[in-house]
Every structure is written in C-alpha cells, then in structure tokens.
Design a protein around this motif. Sequence first.
Motif, PDB file in Angstrom:
ATOM      1  N   THR A 172      99.305  61.067  17.275  1.00 31.85           N
ATOM      2  CA  THR A 172      99.264  60.351  18.436  1.00 31.85           C
ATOM      3  C   THR A 172      99.292  58.892  19.087  1.00 31.85           C
ATOM      4  N   SER A 173      98.376  58.531  18.213  1.00 33.89           N
ATOM      5  CA  SER A 173      97.912  56.809  18.273  1.00 33.89           C
ATOM      6  C   SER A 173      99.390  55.963  18.027  1.00 33.89           C
ATOM      7  N   ARG A 176     103.917  53.157  20.138  1.00 31.88           N
ATOM      8  CA  ARG A 176     105.541  52.948  20.191  1.00 31.88           C
ATOM      9  C   ARG A 176     105.911  53.375  21.339  1.00 31.88           C
ATOM     10  N   ARG A 177     105.531  54.102  22.266  1.00 37.43           N
ATOM     11  CA  ARG A 177     106.094  54.148  23.656  1.00 37.43           C
ATOM     12  C   ARG A 177     105.798  53.037  24.416  1.00 37.43           C
ATOM     13  N   ALA A 178     104.708  52.480  24.229  1.00 41.07           N
ATOM     14  CA  ALA A 178     104.260  51.239  25.074  1.00 41.07           C
ATOM     15  C   ALA A 178     105.394  50.019  24.666  1.00 41.07           C
ATOM     16  N   ILE A 179     105.693  50.032  23.456  1.00 42.03           N
ATOM     17  CA  ILE A 179     106.639  49.116  23.119  1.00 42.03           C
ATOM     18  C   ILE A 179     108.082  49.321  23.541  1.00 42.03           C
TER      19      ILE A 179
END
Length: 281
Positions: free
Chosen positions: A47-48, A53-56
């Motif tokens: 999850t981390s 990766r979602r933020a990037i």
Amino acid sequence: MHIFIMMVLLACAANPAVMSRTLFSDSSIDEIHHQWMIKYGRMYANTSEMEKRRAIFKENLFIEERNTINRAAGKNYTLGLNDFSDLTIKELTSSCCGIMNIPSELASSKTAFFNMSVDDIPESVDWRNHGAVTSVKKQGTCGSKGCSYGYLNSAFKFATTPSNGFDGYQLITPGDEQQLLQVVAQQPVAVTIVVGPEFYAFMGDGIYSGPCGPTVNHAVTIVGYGTSVNGQKYWIIKNSWGVNWGDLGYMKLLRGTESPKGLCDITASYSYYSTLTNPSI
C-alpha cells in the motif's frame, strides 16, 4: 477573460501540482490511475508503494494542461500517459538515459561521410519500408545504447564486427545537418540527443518541437526524414523505450531549426553509422 485564462494556464504550467489539482478530483485521479495500472500491467508491492506512485502519477497529469498550452502555441504534438507515468524525472533520467559524448580525440580518425549532391538527396526516406530497421526494443532500467553512462562508440565497437556483416563504423561531423541528411538518405544513423519531461510523455504521430533538456543524455537511431503537408521538416527517430512510447516506439522530431545543434542537440555531437564488410551485399 481570455487574458485571465491564459495567465492561469501559464501559472499551472510552472507548477504541475496545481494543474493536477485543478483538473482532477481525488476520486477521478484514483480511477484514472486504476485504469492506467490495468492497461500497463502495473503492480505494486504494498500500500505504501501504491500511495507513493499514485502521488507521482498525480503530478504527471500536468500533460493535459501542457497539451492545451502547446496547441495554443501552434505545436502539433501530443503528450499522454504511458509506461513512465508513475515515475519521477530523476527515476526516468537514471533508468532510461545513460550516454555521454565521445571525446573528440577518439573520433577524429574515423570522421567521414557520403559526399552526395543536393540534387541526389531524396525528399523523404523511411528505412522501415525497406527492411533496414529491426523491431522496437524496450531497454528497461538499463541506460541507453550500452548502459551506465557509456560512450556510443563503445557500443559500436562491440556490435560492428565482420561476423555481424560490418567491419566498423564512421562518424559524422557535429553541427552539420546537411552531412547528416546525406548519410540518412543512404542508411539509418545513431545519434545522441537531449531529452526532458515532455519528451518522456510524447505520444502519437505529431512532430515534436521541444522542449528538450540541459545536456546530452540519450541515444536514438534516425531511420528516415520527411516533410509534413504544412511544410514542417522532421527526422524519424527510433527509440528504445518500447512500443507504448511515442508512435509505437518512434517519433517525428523537428528538423531544419535555426540552431546548428538541431532540436534536442541532435546534430551537436558525433553521429554514427556502420560500414559493410562487403559493400555489394
């Protein structure tokens, strides 16, 4: 009103985070990211890593706003989501690029070119149509054309042997686009270039006209050239980032700029072409 909108667009262009927050809600970003993961087969360890990766990925959604700005500026290329959309520029530069200019003292003895009359140079060439270009490869996390910030000539020394049908390679003088054109008219040519954020996000068959980056960091192969219906000259370059980048792994790069270095410094360094062991083959 139009002036205000343009000011907002320019402000967003300077700050990709503002763009993504302006254009997309968190829920829509989640859905876009989820669909992108399915399309490109992306899996995360935990999850981390997913959140990182979602933020990037969210930051990289600046491409939508850049497309609007580029169209307003008369540029006809498109940026889009691809294999690289959850990576930072630092990660991309370290994994997808890794080439250095050849020292001039190593090149001088091999500099040569085809001496063709201007009248003999075809208006357009595409070596893909003549069986002279192999399929597009994906280099993965290895730096381009030899790995780990090597010299392009080292890759040619390794590859051009009599057993492979070649007896060596020749170089094209930096800054001479006409000389480069003469050679590409007769065979594909390896060149070094400068790439940057928009280059990584290039998608489609438009003619890329910049921006590039600060220093030479990548190598590609010129497999042809031509002129668009509206008179724009371009090189056809083959990349090594797989078929999910650009136009199935290829790009049309603007040719005939005022700079002697060419766009993305494509003519700024020594270019390379192989010589046949038996020219009659």
